[in-house]
Design an enzyme around this catalytic site. Structure first.
Site, PDB file in Angstrom:
ATOM      1  N   LYS A  65      38.850  40.425  45.607  1.00  0.00           N
ATOM      2  CA  LYS A  65      38.156  40.977  44.438  1.00  0.00           C
ATOM      3  C   LYS A  65      38.089  39.950  43.301  1.00  0.00           C
ATOM      4  O   LYS A  65      37.036  39.745  42.695  1.00  0.00           O
ATOM      5  CB  LYS A  65      38.842  42.268  43.978  1.00  0.00           C
ATOM      6  CG  LYS A  65      38.818  43.383  45.017  1.00  0.00           C
ATOM      7  CD  LYS A  65      39.363  44.680  44.484  1.00  0.00           C
ATOM      8  CE  LYS A  65      40.838  44.623  44.138  1.00  0.00           C
ATOM      9  NZ  LYS A  65      41.684  44.382  45.331  1.00  0.00           N
ATOM     10  N   THR A  66      39.216  39.314  43.013  1.00  0.00           N
ATOM     11  CA  THR A  66      39.238  38.302  41.953  1.00  0.00           C
ATOM     12  C   THR A  66      38.358  37.113  42.320  1.00  0.00           C
ATOM     13  O   THR A  66      37.606  36.590  41.485  1.00  0.00           O
ATOM     14  CB  THR A  66      40.683  37.822  41.700  1.00  0.00           C
ATOM     15  OG1 THR A  66      41.492  38.944  41.345  1.00  0.00           O
ATOM     16  CG2 THR A  66      40.724  36.800  40.575  1.00  0.00           C
ATOM     17  N   ASP A 110      41.451  43.081  35.764  1.00  0.00           N
ATOM     18  CA  ASP A 110      42.143  43.506  36.984  1.00  0.00           C
ATOM     19  C   ASP A 110      42.980  44.751  36.675  1.00  0.00           C
ATOM     20  O   ASP A 110      43.354  44.990  35.527  1.00  0.00           O
ATOM     21  CB  ASP A 110      43.039  42.368  37.483  1.00  0.00           C
ATOM     22  CG  ASP A 110      43.407  42.531  38.947  1.00  0.00           C
ATOM     23  OD1 ASP A 110      42.821  43.412  39.617  1.00  0.00           O
ATOM     24  OD2 ASP A 110      44.266  41.774  39.434  1.00  0.00           O
ATOM     25  N   THR A 159      42.868  48.920  42.775  1.00  0.00           N
ATOM     26  CA  THR A 159      43.347  49.323  44.097  1.00  0.00           C
ATOM     27  C   THR A 159      43.435  50.853  44.181  1.00  0.00           C
ATOM     28  O   THR A 159      43.689  51.395  45.244  1.00  0.00           O
ATOM     29  CB  THR A 159      44.742  48.731  44.370  1.00  0.00           C
ATOM     30  OG1 THR A 159      45.646  49.151  43.328  1.00  0.00           O
ATOM     31  CG2 THR A 159      44.693  47.210  44.387  1.00  0.00           C
ATOM     32  N   ARG A 218      44.543  37.009  51.792  1.00  0.00           N
ATOM     33  CA  ARG A 218      45.685  36.458  51.048  1.00  0.00           C
ATOM     34  C   ARG A 218      46.883  36.276  51.968  1.00  0.00           C
ATOM     35  O   ARG A 218      47.573  35.269  51.919  1.00  0.00           O
ATOM     36  CB  ARG A 218      46.051  37.369  49.878  1.00  0.00           C
ATOM     37  CG  ARG A 218      47.195  36.825  49.010  1.00  0.00           C
ATOM     38  CD  ARG A 218      47.553  37.806  47.922  1.00  0.00           C
ATOM     39  NE  ARG A 218      46.441  38.002  46.998  1.00  0.00           N
ATOM     40  CZ  ARG A 218      46.364  39.016  46.139  1.00  0.00           C
ATOM     41  NH1 ARG A 218      47.304  39.939  46.124  1.00  0.00           N
ATOM     42  NH2 ARG A 218      45.335  39.118  45.327  1.00  0.00           N
TER      43      ARG A 218
END
Length: 339
Positions: A65-66, A110, A159, A218
């Site tokens: 997302k980032t 975020d 999330t 990740r």
């Protein structure tokens, strides 16, 4: 640099994490539907010479997302500013950021589900009218003035979409939901990252590592960096399937991608709570983790693997969990006994 806002990470950043991030939409692997839809929206906004509509990204941690927010800014040729909702403690924190942005800035928040109500209210006006409501004076003499700000694109990531208020969600023009990655997609990401890290990797090793990466880029990159250590020490800087197997075993990652804490969660439910049901708070205390970590990091993958289920009464382990752990489940009426 303060804690509220950090500038865009430069493309020459030395950090390994950021060196592995793609900077162009065409280099972003996986999430095909999200990527294709966003590419159209970006191209249309550029053709109209307008700011992109506000963008809302939903999905578990570590899915990109980032990274996608940074890519969006890069593709638009816009300034990128980033913060997280917990860092915005007072309305003046948000006002301080929005009063310094330039035309077309991509502003990333975020964990947007954790915004405080007063800050969220200020954000409504900024998103819709591109103005800030600001109170001047105190008491009976206090008055509100509206300060215009440049048009910008807010990118909110969460999330926990269910914890974001309806009025806030309704102000986003583009809503995209991320899903876990397929092993083949993760294998491609691992091979790309290995090239950047200047380590060789065999196809079967990449697929093995991908299968053990929880469907998350990740995690895949974290596993790759650790297996690279084994390859550099014992494998002439080449990751083979044998080296990958040895490394995963040493890291206590099994063939489903479960880590030590995943297995402890399952064993805790089985051994301490008879297989469940058990509440999230009780389970978190029993394994020494926070509820947020349990619900955001561990549970989604355990549920996806079919190892636990959420029920109205709490979490329960499934038959598949017993099989995976090499345990036997025996039922006596409504009770579960472990052998």
């Amino acid at each position: 640099m303060n804690d509220i806002l950090r500038p865009d990470i430069p493309m020459e950043e030395d950090s390994q994490n950021n060196s592995l991030r793609p900077h162009l939409l065409k280099d972003f692997l996986g999430q095909k539907t999200v990527k294709e839809n966003l590419a159209i929206c970006i191209e249309a906004a550029k053709n109209r010479r307008e700011s992109l509509d506000h963008l809302f990204l939903i999905g578990p941690p570590g899915l990109g997302k980032t990274t996608l927010a940074q890519i969006t800014a890069h593709e638009l040729g816009a300034e990128f500013k980033v913060t997280s909702a917990p860092a915005l403690d007072k309305p003046k924190d948000l006002a301080g950021i929005l009063s310094t942005i330039t035309e077309g800035t991509v502003f990333f928040i975020d964990e947007i589900h954790r915004l405080k109500p007063a800050i969220e209210e200020m954000l409504y006006i900024a998103m819709e009218d591109y103005e800030l409501d600001w109170v001047i004076g105190q008491g009976a003499a206090a008055r509100t003035v509206r300060i215009p700000i440049p048009k910008f694109t807010l990118v909110g990531a969460t999330t926990k979409a269910g914890m974001v208020s309806s009025p806030l969600i309704s102000r986003f023009g583009i809503i995209q939901r991320f899903s876990f990655y397929e092993p083949e997609e993760l294998a491609s990401i691992i091979k790309r990252s290995a090239k950047i890290l200047e380590v060789g990797i065999k196809e079967d090793a990449a697929l093995l590592m991908a299968a053990c990466s929880r469907g998350t880029p990740r995690v895949a990159n974290r596993v790759l960096r650790r297996i690279r250590d084994f390859a550099q020490v014992a494998g002439d800087n080449m990751i083979t399937k044998e080296i990958a197997e040895t490394g995963l075993q040493r890291l206590e990652i099994d063939n489903l991608g479960l880590e030590k804490y995943d297995r402890e969660i399952l064993l805790s439910i089985i051994q301490n709570f008879g297989g469940g049901p058990v509440g999230a708070e009780t389970l978190a205390i029993s394994i020494g983790e926070s509820i947020d970590t349990l619900e955001d990091y561990y549970e989604p993958y355990l549920i996806q693997c079919g190892l636990i289920q959420r029920t109205p009464r709490g979490r329960i382990v499934t038959e598949k969990a017993y099989t995976h752990l090499g345990l036997q489940e025996k039922h006596h009426g409504d009770e579960r006994l472990l052998f």
